[in-house]
Motif scaffolding. Sequence first.
Motif, PDB file in Angstrom:
ATOM      1  N   GLU A 150       0.855  -1.175   0.000  1.00 39.59           N
ATOM      2  CA  GLU A 150       0.000   0.000   0.000  1.00 39.59           C
ATOM      3  C   GLU A 150       0.892   1.227   0.000  1.00 39.59           C
ATOM      4  N   GLY A 151       0.483   2.233  -0.761  1.00 37.01           N
ATOM      5  CA  GLY A 151       1.302   3.430  -0.806  1.00 37.01           C
ATOM      6  C   GLY A 151       0.508   4.650  -1.201  1.00 37.01           C
ATOM      7  N   ALA A 152       1.082   5.803  -0.915  1.00 37.87           N
ATOM      8  CA  ALA A 152       0.436   7.073  -1.234  1.00 37.87           C
ATOM      9  C   ALA A 152       0.546   7.372  -2.718  1.00 37.87           C
ATOM     10  N   ARG A 154      -0.102  10.761  -5.249  1.00 34.00           N
ATOM     11  CA  ARG A 154      -0.404  12.192  -5.376  1.00 34.00           C
ATOM     12  C   ARG A 154      -0.937  12.453  -6.778  1.00 34.00           C
ATOM     13  N   VAL A 155      -2.076  13.137  -6.860  1.00 35.57           N
ATOM     14  CA  VAL A 155      -2.703  13.345  -8.161  1.00 35.57           C
ATOM     15  C   VAL A 155      -2.634  14.815  -8.569  1.00 35.57           C
ATOM     16  N   THR A 156      -2.674  15.034  -9.876  1.00 38.02           N
ATOM     17  CA  THR A 156      -2.557  16.369 -10.447  1.00 38.02           C
ATOM     18  C   THR A 156      -3.854  17.156 -10.261  1.00 38.02           C
ATOM     19  N   PRO A 157      -3.780  18.351  -9.685  1.00 37.88           N
ATOM     20  CA  PRO A 157      -4.994  19.170  -9.560  1.00 37.88           C
ATOM     21  C   PRO A 157      -5.627  19.440 -10.917  1.00 37.88           C
ATOM     22  N   GLY A 158      -6.960  19.348 -10.965  1.00 41.22           N
ATOM     23  CA  GLY A 158      -7.681  19.603 -12.197  1.00 41.22           C
ATOM     24  C   GLY A 158      -7.770  18.423 -13.136  1.00 41.22           C
ATOM     25  N   SER A 159      -7.172  17.311 -12.777  1.00 37.73           N
ATOM     26  CA  SER A 159      -7.201  16.123 -13.628  1.00 37.73           C
ATOM     27  C   SER A 159      -8.475  15.324 -13.391  1.00 37.73           C
ATOM     28  N   LEU A 160      -8.752  14.390 -14.300  1.00 32.14           N
ATOM     29  CA  LEU A 160      -9.861  13.465 -14.094  1.00 32.14           C
ATOM     30  C   LEU A 160      -9.648  12.681 -12.806  1.00 32.14           C
ATOM     31  N   ALA A 161      -8.425  12.238 -12.588  1.00 26.69           N
ATOM     32  CA  ALA A 161      -8.138  11.466 -11.373  1.00 26.69           C
ATOM     33  C   ALA A 161      -8.484  12.260 -10.120  1.00 26.69           C
ATOM     34  N   GLU A 162      -8.114  13.534 -10.113  1.00 26.79           N
ATOM     35  CA  GLU A 162      -8.404  14.364  -8.931  1.00 26.79           C
ATOM     36  C   GLU A 162      -9.901  14.573  -8.757  1.00 26.79           C
ATOM     37  N   ARG A 169      -4.426  13.475  -2.761  1.00 30.73           N
ATOM     38  CA  ARG A 169      -3.569  12.411  -2.219  1.00 30.73           C
ATOM     39  C   ARG A 169      -4.456  11.293  -1.687  1.00 30.73           C
ATOM     40  N   SER A 170      -4.073  10.065  -1.976  1.00 32.26           N
ATOM     41  CA  SER A 170      -4.815   8.927  -1.454  1.00 32.26           C
ATOM     42  C   SER A 170      -3.852   7.776  -1.220  1.00 32.26           C
ATOM     43  N   THR A 171      -4.310   6.797  -0.465  1.00 31.85           N
ATOM     44  CA  THR A 171      -3.512   5.603  -0.211  1.00 31.85           C
ATOM     45  C   THR A 171      -4.152   4.442  -0.963  1.00 31.85           C
ATOM     46  N   GLU A 172      -3.364   3.756  -1.779  1.00 31.20           N
ATOM     47  CA  GLU A 172      -3.888   2.734  -2.675  1.00 31.20           C
ATOM     48  C   GLU A 172      -3.142   1.413  -2.521  1.00 31.20           C
ATOM     49  N   ARG A 173      -3.791   0.345  -2.975  1.00 24.26           N
ATOM     50  CA  ARG A 173      -3.258  -1.003  -2.812  1.00 24.26           C
ATOM     51  C   ARG A 173      -2.796  -1.559  -4.161  1.00 24.26           C
ATOM     52  N   TYR A 174      -1.664  -2.253  -4.127  1.00 22.47           N
ATOM     53  CA  TYR A 174      -1.050  -2.794  -5.335  1.00 22.47           C
ATOM     54  C   TYR A 174      -0.912  -4.317  -5.247  1.00 22.47           C
ATOM     55  N   HIS A 175      -0.720  -4.914  -6.427  1.00 21.43           N
ATOM     56  CA  HIS A 175      -0.383  -6.335  -6.500  1.00 21.43           C
ATOM     57  C   HIS A 175       0.307  -6.577  -7.846  1.00 21.43           C
ATOM     58  N   ARG A 194      -1.770  11.834 -20.475  1.00 18.75           N
ATOM     59  CA  ARG A 194      -1.353  12.569 -19.284  1.00 18.75           C
ATOM     60  C   ARG A 194      -1.113  11.595 -18.144  1.00 18.75           C
ATOM     61  N   PHE A 195      -0.022  11.831 -17.421  1.00 18.46           N
ATOM     62  CA  PHE A 195       0.277  11.022 -16.237  1.00 18.46           C
ATOM     63  C   PHE A 195      -0.054  11.882 -15.025  1.00 18.46           C
ATOM     64  N   THR A 196      -1.145  11.532 -14.373  1.00 14.68           N
ATOM     65  CA  THR A 196      -1.739  12.429 -13.378  1.00 14.68           C
ATOM     66  C   THR A 196      -1.710  11.883 -11.958  1.00 14.68           C
ATOM     67  N   GLY A 197      -0.946  10.819 -11.744  1.00 12.59           N
ATOM     68  CA  GLY A 197      -0.792  10.290 -10.398  1.00 12.59           C
ATOM     69  C   GLY A 197       0.585   9.680 -10.252  1.00 12.59           C
TER      70      GLY A 197
END
Length: 253
Positions: A150-152, A154-162, A169-175, A194-197
């Motif tokens: 799990e890790g933090a 950071r997303v780009t302001p104004g992006s679809l992700a944001e 900022r969010s904490t997400e899980r990987y595998h 665009r790379f937004t995170g």
Amino acid sequence: MNAAYDAPYDAPARTPRIALVGDRSPHVKSHVRIPLLLDALAEQDGLVLDAYWIRSGDAAEPGAVSGFDAVWLLPGSPYESEEGALAAIRTAREEGVPFLGTCAGFQHALIEYARDVCGLPRAAHAENDPAADTGDLLIAPLACSLVGHEGAVRVTPGSLAESVLGAERSTERYHCNYGPDSRHLDTLEAHGMRFTGVDDDGQVRIAELPGHPFFLATLFQPELAGDGSRPHPIVRALARAAVSRAMSLQTAG
């Protein structure tokens, strides 16, 4: 949460259809989670989707995912058919179908874009093509495995992700054990991706396509958030995008 993804909506006349592309297995945790998430979307958010599992080999057939209201390319690599996974992405990208790629779906979204948009036909995934020249590797082994990590992000302001996450900022899980090789990312950006995170080390974790109705790819797996009883905002946003597409097609028809 951004209002664009939380606002009330009128239900379309038909149930929106989502293509779940991947080689379904009871041994892949994200695959097991999907039915729980679909039930939660219906019960908690009123977002009812008609889901169809499509194996990667079947996705290689012409028109396999055309006509769907959303496409989700799921984890579980290596896929039985890289060609099928890439074909599903290409159809969603070119036809404006809402798309989400998670983990391997993220990796293959970058491969498809590199090959079909950026003129890099040899762009390779190390897991699929371990003999590929290192200069052609777009997706390479990670220096440190992210399986169970799990890790933090950071997303780009104004992006679809944001707008979907409602936070920078969010904490997400990987595998996963593979991620993008930074040597090629400038080329993808120059052609519109665009790379937004990014993680705390600046490594890319989210990609999106401005101008597309909904095209989001994450190296992390939002379907693994929590215990599966509450859909991740990204999963909910995909469902809402599917509903919006069904509504727009209904109006146009």
